[in-house]
Design a protein around this motif. Structure first.
Motif, PDB file in Angstrom:
ATOM      1  N   THR A  90       0.749  -1.186  -0.091  1.00 46.48           N
ATOM      2  CA  THR A  90       0.056   0.016   0.104  1.00 46.48           C
ATOM      3  C   THR A  90       1.000   1.146  -0.006  1.00 46.48           C
ATOM      4  OG1 THR A  90      -1.880   1.126   1.347  1.00 46.48           O
ATOM      5  CG2 THR A  90      -0.074  -0.074   2.511  1.00 46.48           C
ATOM      6  N   THR A 143      -4.591  -9.658  12.438  1.00 46.82           N
ATOM      7  CA  THR A 143      -4.777  -8.222  12.587  1.00 46.82           C
ATOM      8  C   THR A 143      -3.378  -7.423  12.626  1.00 46.82           C
ATOM      9  OG1 THR A 143      -6.966  -8.444  13.559  1.00 46.82           O
ATOM     10  CG2 THR A 143      -5.731  -6.145  13.470  1.00 46.82           C
ATOM     11  N   ASP A 196      -4.284   2.866  11.115  1.00 45.24           N
ATOM     12  CA  ASP A 196      -5.166   1.917  10.450  1.00 45.24           C
ATOM     13  C   ASP A 196      -4.987   0.396  10.816  1.00 45.24           C
ATOM     14  OD1 ASP A 196      -6.015   3.821   8.711  1.00 45.24           O
ATOM     15  OD2 ASP A 196      -4.654   3.199   7.056  1.00 45.24           O
ATOM     16  N   TRP A 251      -5.777  -3.309   9.345  1.00 49.15           N
ATOM     17  CA  TRP A 251      -5.961  -4.266   8.234  1.00 49.15           C
ATOM     18  C   TRP A 251      -6.084  -5.729   8.799  1.00 49.15           C
ATOM     19  CZ3 TRP A 251      -5.053  -2.479   2.965  1.00 49.15           C
ATOM     20  CH2 TRP A 251      -4.370  -1.266   3.008  1.00 49.15           C
ATOM     21  N   ILE A 310      -2.628  -8.250   3.095  1.00 51.67           N
ATOM     22  CA  ILE A 310      -3.642  -7.437   3.659  1.00 51.67           C
ATOM     23  C   ILE A 310      -4.767  -6.992   2.941  1.00 51.67           C
ATOM     24  CG2 ILE A 310      -1.545  -6.613   4.964  1.00 51.67           C
ATOM     25  CD1 ILE A 310      -1.614  -3.953   3.310  1.00 51.67           C
ATOM     26  N   SER A 311      -5.795  -6.808   3.605  1.00 48.93           N
ATOM     27  CA  SER A 311      -7.130  -6.269   3.042  1.00 48.93           C
ATOM     28  C   SER A 311      -7.985  -5.730   4.102  1.00 48.93           C
ATOM     29  CB  SER A 311      -7.714  -7.799   2.737  1.00 48.93           C
ATOM     30  OG  SER A 311      -8.028  -8.432   3.769  1.00 48.93           O
ATOM     31  N   ASN A 312      -9.149  -5.289   3.764  1.00 50.72           N
ATOM     32  CA  ASN A 312     -10.312  -4.699   4.606  1.00 50.72           C
ATOM     33  C   ASN A 312      -9.599  -3.486   5.443  1.00 50.72           C
ATOM     34  OD1 ASN A 312     -12.904  -4.232   5.718  1.00 50.72           O
ATOM     35  ND2 ASN A 312     -12.552  -6.028   7.182  1.00 50.72           N
ATOM     36  N   ARG A 313      -8.984  -2.544   4.745  1.00 51.03           N
ATOM     37  CA  ARG A 313      -8.546  -1.427   5.376  1.00 51.03           C
ATOM     38  C   ARG A 313      -9.658  -0.784   6.237  1.00 51.03           C
ATOM     39  NH1 ARG A 313      -4.775   3.218   2.669  1.00 51.03           N
ATOM     40  NH2 ARG A 313      -3.859   4.080   4.393  1.00 51.03           N
TER      41      ARG A 313
END
Length: 291
Positions: free
Chosen positions: A142, A159, A172, A174, A183-186
């Motif tokens: 990112t 997490t 943040d 993630w 990594i996903s769902n920020r």
């Protein structure tokens, strides 16, 4: 809640003392001084100190097997043998124009090294977060940060917290895959909270509470997984930079500091205090967590 009593472990001024890392195998606390380009160690029981110089900024590092560290320099990642001083290049990161250097980094649950970069000059910052594995493969996860910072993972490895300590000054959360490092769902948890201090380096305890250094407020903030500020610990150092857990029971919190810029002594160095809840052992580069 009473404030735990913090004592100085090292009373010394550093340019930017960062990456405190506990080595349970040796009972050593490691840290780096970024602008001085040095890594330091202290054997807590004996008080023995060591220092290694790299000739360029040392952004961050982590533990590796065989008496080595994985070290982020200005724009490269190297193995460093603590006994011989030998370096071995793992990867060179081609930073965009305007990005000054690498910054905060840690080994993740999948055994890869995660390291961010800094871009304080641009209107649209280009600092990024990279994943570097033992083979040297480097992926950008990112980007868009002024100063990538605050990396830490919960005990189950699922997490990841990450912050930008300049610019927008946010924290943040993630979702993290401990097998692949994806990594996903920020989710944005906190931002522009200057009243409670900008978020710098961080660490998780075993209760999944995130301990975040706040150098603008001389304290550590304890933050829940949903971003709620639970409490804080006031510290004698002027600008705390990053915490880590250590000691035989992992209940000692060590906190490094940035240069206070103040005359006299007593506001710079490394302090420690006791926590009722233990922290997590650091991950080892190239070694996937069993969890």
């Amino acid at each position: 809640m009473s404030n735990p009593e913090a004592a100085f472990v090292v009373a010394e001024r550093f340019g930017a003392a960062e990456s405190p890392t506990w080595d349970a195998a040796t009972g050593e606390l490691f840290w780096c001084d970024i602008p001085a380009g040095t890594i330091h160690s202290l054997v807590i029981e004996s008080g023995q100190r060591k220092r290694w110089s790299f000739g360029e900024p040392v952004a961050s590092f982590g533990l590796a097997d065989s008496g080595r560290l994985v070290v982020a320099l200005s724009s490269s990642i190297v193995f460093f043998n603590l006994e011989t001083g030998k370096r071995e290049l793992i990867a060179t990161i081609r930073l965009p124009a305007g990005v000054s250097r690498l910054n905060d980094g840690k080994v993740g649950p999948d055994g890869a090294f995660y390291v961010g970069s800094m871009d304080r000059s641009a209107t649209t910052p280009q600092g990024a977060l990279y994943r570097v594995d033992e083979s040297g493969r480097t992926d950008i996860l990112t980007s868009g940060f002024s100063a990538s910072n605050g990396l830490a993972w919960t005990g189950d490895g699922q997490t990841m917290f990450h912050s930008d300590s300049q610019g927008e000054m946010f924290v943040d959360r993630w979702d993290f895959c401990p097998q692949s490092g994806a990594i996903s769902n920020r989710r944005r948890l906190r931002a522009h909270d200057l009243a409670n201090g900008r978020a710098d380096g961080g660490a998780f305890d075993t209760a999944s509470v995130y301990w975040s250094a706040a150098p603008s407020c001389s304290r550590l903030n304890c933050i829940a997984l949903d971003g709620t500020l639970l409490r804080w610990v006031e510290l004698p150092i002027s600008k705390p930079a990053m915490p880590c857990f250590g000691g035989a029971d992992m209940c000692t919190v060590y906190v490094t500091s940035l240069d206070s810029g103040l005359s006299g002594t007593g506001k710079d160095g490394i302090v420690s205090f006791r926590s009722a809840v233990p922290g997590l052992l650091p991950y080892i580069f190239g070694r996937r967590s069993a969890k």
